[in-house]
Design a protein around this motif. Structure first.
Motif, mmCIF file in Angstrom:
data_model
loop_
_atom_site.group_PDB
_atom_site.id
_atom_site.type_symbol
_atom_site.label_atom_id
_atom_site.label_comp_id
_atom_site.label_asym_id
_atom_site.label_seq_id
_atom_site.Cartn_x
_atom_site.Cartn_y
_atom_site.Cartn_z
ATOM 1 N N THR A 73 0.855 -1.184 0.000
ATOM 2 C CA THR A 73 0.000 0.000 0.000
ATOM 3 C C THR A 73 0.892 1.236 0.000
ATOM 4 O O THR A 73 2.038 1.194 0.447
ATOM 5 C CB THR A 73 -0.899 0.064 1.250
ATOM 6 N N SER A 74 0.358 2.322 -0.508
ATOM 7 C CA SER A 74 1.052 3.605 -0.425
ATOM 8 C C SER A 74 0.004 4.701 -0.457
ATOM 9 O O SER A 74 -1.091 4.520 -0.984
ATOM 10 C CB SER A 74 2.060 3.781 -1.573
ATOM 11 N N VAL A 75 0.340 5.847 0.118
ATOM 12 C CA VAL A 75 -0.614 6.950 0.184
ATOM 13 C C VAL A 75 -0.194 8.061 -0.769
ATOM 14 O O VAL A 75 0.984 8.227 -1.083
ATOM 15 C CB VAL A 75 -0.743 7.493 1.619
ATOM 16 N N GLY A 76 -1.192 8.815 -1.222
ATOM 17 C CA GLY A 76 -0.886 9.890 -2.147
ATOM 18 C C GLY A 76 -2.112 10.708 -2.480
ATOM 19 O O GLY A 76 -3.099 10.705 -1.733
ATOM 20 N N GLY A 79 -7.124 12.491 -8.382
ATOM 21 C CA GLY A 79 -8.333 13.200 -8.762
ATOM 22 C C GLY A 79 -8.210 14.699 -8.892
ATOM 23 O O GLY A 79 -9.221 15.403 -8.979
ATOM 24 N N GLY A 80 -6.982 15.223 -8.936
ATOM 25 C CA GLY A 80 -6.817 16.664 -9.014
ATOM 26 C C GLY A 80 -6.155 17.130 -10.287
ATOM 27 O O GLY A 80 -5.985 16.364 -11.242
ATOM 28 N N ASP A 81 -5.780 18.400 -10.306
ATOM 29 C CA ASP A 81 -5.226 19.020 -11.515
ATOM 30 C C ASP A 81 -3.791 19.502 -11.355
ATOM 31 O O ASP A 81 -3.106 19.728 -12.351
ATOM 32 C CB ASP A 81 -6.104 20.214 -11.922
ATOM 33 N N THR A 82 -3.328 19.675 -10.137
ATOM 34 C CA THR A 82 -1.982 20.190 -9.884
ATOM 35 C C THR A 82 -0.957 19.064 -9.929
ATOM 36 O O THR A 82 -1.090 18.090 -9.182
ATOM 37 C CB THR A 82 -1.921 20.876 -8.502
ATOM 38 N N PRO A 83 0.060 19.138 -10.778
ATOM 39 C CA PRO A 83 1.063 18.072 -10.827
ATOM 40 C C PRO A 83 1.983 18.087 -9.609
ATOM 41 O O PRO A 83 2.419 19.149 -9.165
ATOM 42 C CB PRO A 83 1.840 18.375 -12.117
ATOM 43 N N HIS A 84 2.235 16.902 -9.067
ATOM 44 C CA HIS A 84 3.130 16.727 -7.912
ATOM 45 C C HIS A 84 2.825 17.718 -6.791
ATOM 46 O O HIS A 84 3.684 18.489 -6.360
ATOM 47 C CB HIS A 84 4.591 16.862 -8.348
ATOM 48 N N PRO A 85 1.596 17.698 -6.278
ATOM 49 C CA PRO A 85 1.244 18.656 -5.219
ATOM 50 C C PRO A 85 1.870 18.256 -3.887
ATOM 51 O O PRO A 85 2.175 17.083 -3.649
ATOM 52 C CB PRO A 85 -0.276 18.543 -5.147
ATOM 53 N N PRO A 183 2.459 10.162 -5.285
ATOM 54 C CA PRO A 183 2.787 9.691 -3.936
ATOM 55 C C PRO A 183 2.967 10.855 -2.970
ATOM 56 O O PRO A 183 3.535 11.895 -3.314
ATOM 57 C CB PRO A 183 4.112 8.936 -4.142
ATOM 58 N N ALA A 184 2.471 10.673 -1.747
ATOM 59 C CA ALA A 184 2.620 11.699 -0.723
ATOM 60 C C ALA A 184 4.034 11.696 -0.157
ATOM 61 O O ALA A 184 4.830 10.783 -0.414
ATOM 62 C CB ALA A 184 1.602 11.452 0.394
ATOM 63 N N GLU A 185 4.336 12.714 0.614
ATOM 64 C CA GLU A 185 5.636 12.839 1.243
ATOM 65 C C GLU A 185 5.926 11.621 2.130
ATOM 66 O O GLU A 185 5.020 11.019 2.696
ATOM 67 C CB GLU A 185 5.700 14.118 2.079
#
Length: 230
Positions: A73-76, A79-85, A183-185
């Motif tokens: 599993t991984s979190v991130g 569904g959005g528009d901003t790349p690499h937020p 992927p999230a931080e």
């Protein structure tokens, strides 16, 4: 979690934050609990990927890694528009992303339909842009499909729940084609397991995880191992 402004409606794509061309932070190489790589692009042969947004991704990840057949599993953000937020940008409501968990699973052990049903069993899909006291676009209920089979399965489950489910209000979960998953931080990976004493985890995440453990104890990885399974 983040205590900034609570954006409760998506913004026009041209009004979202510009983002960046590549991820500026490091990712863990392996999942500390499952001892599998935190894959971000491809899944191993014979495995599939499911992506769900069901409120705070700290608890969502914990729920899914306990399911037999889940490889990683991984979190991130999806569904959005901003790349690499960044996390702070997502929480501002100006990227249109929702917090999501990416589940890599073996369909020979657990079906996609079963993962979708778990999704609906551990959160309230009728609340719109929130989950309980967590308010904002980043907490909306969403399923991101990779192919038509996943889309059809998700829609069938929603139709069943709207007809026979436990809620008075209709299911508002969106079923969206997966365009990108960022992927999230690194500090978000396996956050609940490493920070169970943190106040938010105790008050919000722990009850959800505890409810899942109690309800599905006989189908969790530990029970499967004791029975001689995976």
């Amino acid at each position: 979690m983040f205590l900034g402004r609570k954006q409760t409606a998506l913004v026009a794509p041209e009004q979202t934050l510009p983002g960046r061309s590549e991820r500026p932070w490091h990712l863990s190489e392996r999942h500390a609990v499952l001892d599998a790589p935190l894959v971000t692009d491809t899944a191993p042969a014979g495995h599939e990927v499911a992506i769900f947004g069901l409120g705070c991704f700290w608890g969502a990840e914990e729920v899914y890694w306990q399911v037999p057949g889940v490889w990683s599993t991984s979190v991130g953000y999806a569904g959005g528009d901003t790349p690499h937020p960044s996390y702070e940008e997502v929480c501002s409501g100006r990227t249109n992303h929702t917090e999501a968990v990416r589940v890599v699973f073996d369909p020979a052990v657990v079906s996609y339909a079963d993962l979708v049903k778990r999704f609906f069993e551990v959160h309230d899909p009728t609340q719109g842009m929130r989950q309980g006291n967590d308010v904002g676009t980043q907490y909306r209920s969403a399923i991101f499909y990779e192919d038509e089979a996943q889309r059809d399965t998700a829609l069938e489950v929603i139709q069943e729940l709207d007809r026979d489910g436990p809620w008075d209000d209709p299911v508002v979960t969106t079923v969206e084609l997966l365009v990108s998953f960022y992927p999230a931080e690194e500090y978000h990976d396996e956050y609940f397991r490493r920070n169970e004493g943190q106040p938010y985890c105790q008050v919000v995440v722990a009850p959800k995880v505890g409810q899942f453990r109690q309800r599905f104890a006989y189908r969790m990885k530990s029970a499967s191992r004791e029975a001689g399974g995976v």
